[in-house]
Write a protein that holds these residues in place. Structure first.
Motif, short mmCIF file in Angstrom:
data_model
loop_
_atom_site.label_atom_id
_atom_site.label_comp_id
_atom_site.label_asym_id
_atom_site.label_seq_id
_atom_site.Cartn_x
_atom_site.Cartn_y
_atom_site.Cartn_z
N ALA A 131 -9.01 -3.22 -1.72
CA ALA A 131 -8.31 -4.41 -2.21
C ALA A 131 -8.47 -5.54 -1.19
CB ALA A 131 -6.83 -4.10 -2.44
N PRO A 132 -9.51 -6.35 -1.31
CA PRO A 132 -9.73 -7.43 -0.36
C PRO A 132 -8.75 -8.59 -0.48
CG PRO A 132 -11.45 -7.40 -2.03
CD PRO A 132 -10.64 -6.18 -2.24
N SER A 133 -8.04 -8.69 -1.62
CA SER A 133 -7.06 -9.77 -1.81
C SER A 133 -5.97 -9.31 -2.78
CB SER A 133 -7.75 -11.03 -2.36
OG SER A 133 -8.19 -10.80 -3.69
N ARG A 134 -4.94 -10.14 -2.97
CA ARG A 134 -3.83 -9.79 -3.86
C ARG A 134 -4.33 -9.56 -5.29
NH1 ARG A 134 -1.46 -14.20 -1.25
NH2 ARG A 134 0.09 -13.62 0.31
N THR A 139 -4.48 -4.02 -10.41
CA THR A 139 -5.00 -2.79 -11.04
C THR A 139 -4.38 -1.52 -10.47
OG1 THR A 139 -6.88 -2.68 -9.52
CG2 THR A 139 -7.21 -3.92 -11.55
N VAL A 140 -3.50 -1.66 -9.48
CA VAL A 140 -2.88 -0.48 -8.88
C VAL A 140 -2.11 0.34 -9.91
CG1 VAL A 140 -1.08 0.32 -7.28
CG2 VAL A 140 -2.75 -1.37 -6.53
N VAL A 151 -1.79 14.18 -5.67
CA VAL A 151 -2.98 13.33 -5.49
C VAL A 151 -2.61 12.05 -4.76
CG1 VAL A 151 -4.74 11.98 -6.69
CG2 VAL A 151 -4.14 14.26 -7.52
N ALA A 152 -3.46 11.65 -3.82
CA ALA A 152 -3.18 10.47 -3.01
C ALA A 152 -4.01 9.27 -3.46
CB ALA A 152 -3.50 10.77 -1.54
N LEU A 153 -3.35 8.13 -3.55
CA LEU A 153 -4.04 6.86 -3.77
C LEU A 153 -3.98 6.07 -2.47
CD1 LEU A 153 -5.37 4.65 -5.51
CD2 LEU A 153 -3.06 3.87 -6.12
N TRP A 154 -5.15 5.84 -1.87
CA TRP A 154 -5.23 5.07 -0.64
C TRP A 154 -5.68 3.65 -0.98
CZ3 TRP A 154 -4.02 6.83 4.24
CH2 TRP A 154 -3.90 8.22 4.42
N VAL A 155 -4.86 2.67 -0.65
CA VAL A 155 -5.25 1.27 -0.82
C VAL A 155 -5.73 0.76 0.54
CG1 VAL A 155 -4.51 -1.04 -1.47
CG2 VAL A 155 -3.57 0.94 -2.68
N VAL A 156 -6.99 0.34 0.57
CA VAL A 156 -7.60 -0.13 1.82
C VAL A 156 -7.72 -1.64 1.75
CG1 VAL A 156 -9.60 0.05 3.33
CG2 VAL A 156 -8.85 2.05 2.02
#
Length: 202
Positions: A131-134, A139-140, A151-156
């Motif tokens: 996620a480079p920007s807001r 879509t999260v 299950v893990a959701l990693w937001v980078v």
């Protein structure tokens, strides 16, 4: 979350209270003065009587952090790899969404043959979302619906950018019914925040 402590730091003739942060590859202090010392630039690191003593190119920095001094010394001298910090095990089922550096893809490919880079696999254990920007955070909620069990959701996302902040990321995850449980220094420029379904909702 993460490795940060309120403490007093001595650096040359300067003394200040503030916040010390142990990042993936650097030690940071923010107080009346600021320090940023790369692990690779440290000439020596010692833990003595509750003090973390770091010999930097510009001089000796002494962090008064009590019992954490020994732990931080070990983390500096023997840092975990990015994959270890993220908790991805060998042969894990991993999905990657968005643009990631080639090094990360190679790290994953060397660990597992179960790597999907075009969509979220039905049996994914780890989902990494760039996620480079807001804008991308919208879509999260869609990704959250693909999560099952642990299950893990990693937001980078990028560090220190006005376009997207930690609060933005946390807010998007919580709004989607997820719980933020861990933060990892993904690289010198990016942070990874881990979300899971709350225990009571699984």
């Amino acid at each position: 979350m993460g490795n940060e402590l309120q403490c007093t730091v001595r650096f040359g003739k300067q003394v200040s209270q503030g916040k010390a942060l142990l990042e993936t590859s650097e030690l940071i202090f923010r107080g009346n003065f600021r320090l940023k010392i790369l692990f690779s630039a440290m000439k020596s690191v010692d833990a003595v009587d509750g003090e973390l003593r770091v010999q930097a190119p510009e001089g000796l920095a002494v962090f008064e952090i009590g019992e954490s001094a020994v732990k931080w010394r070990e983390k500096i001298l023997h840092p975990k790899s990015r994959i270890e910090k993220l908790g991805v095990k060998r042969d894990a089922r991993v999905s990657v969404l968005g643009d990631f550096d080639d090094d990360f893809i190679r790290e994953l490919a060397g660990l597992t043959d179960n790597l999907c880079t075009v969509a979220i696999g039905n049996d994914a254990e780890h989902i990494f979302f760039s996620a480079p920007s807001r804008k991308e955070l919208s879509t999260v909620s869609k990704h959250a619906k693909k999560l099952k069990g642990s299950v893990a959701l990693w937001v980078v996302y990028p560090k220190g950018q006005k376009e997207i902040t930690e609060n933005d990321v946390i807010g998007a995850g919580r709004k989607s019914g997820l719980k933020d449980v861990k933060v990892v220094g993904f690289s010198s420029t990016h942070t990874a925040l881990k979300f899971v379904i709350p225990m009571e909702d699984r």
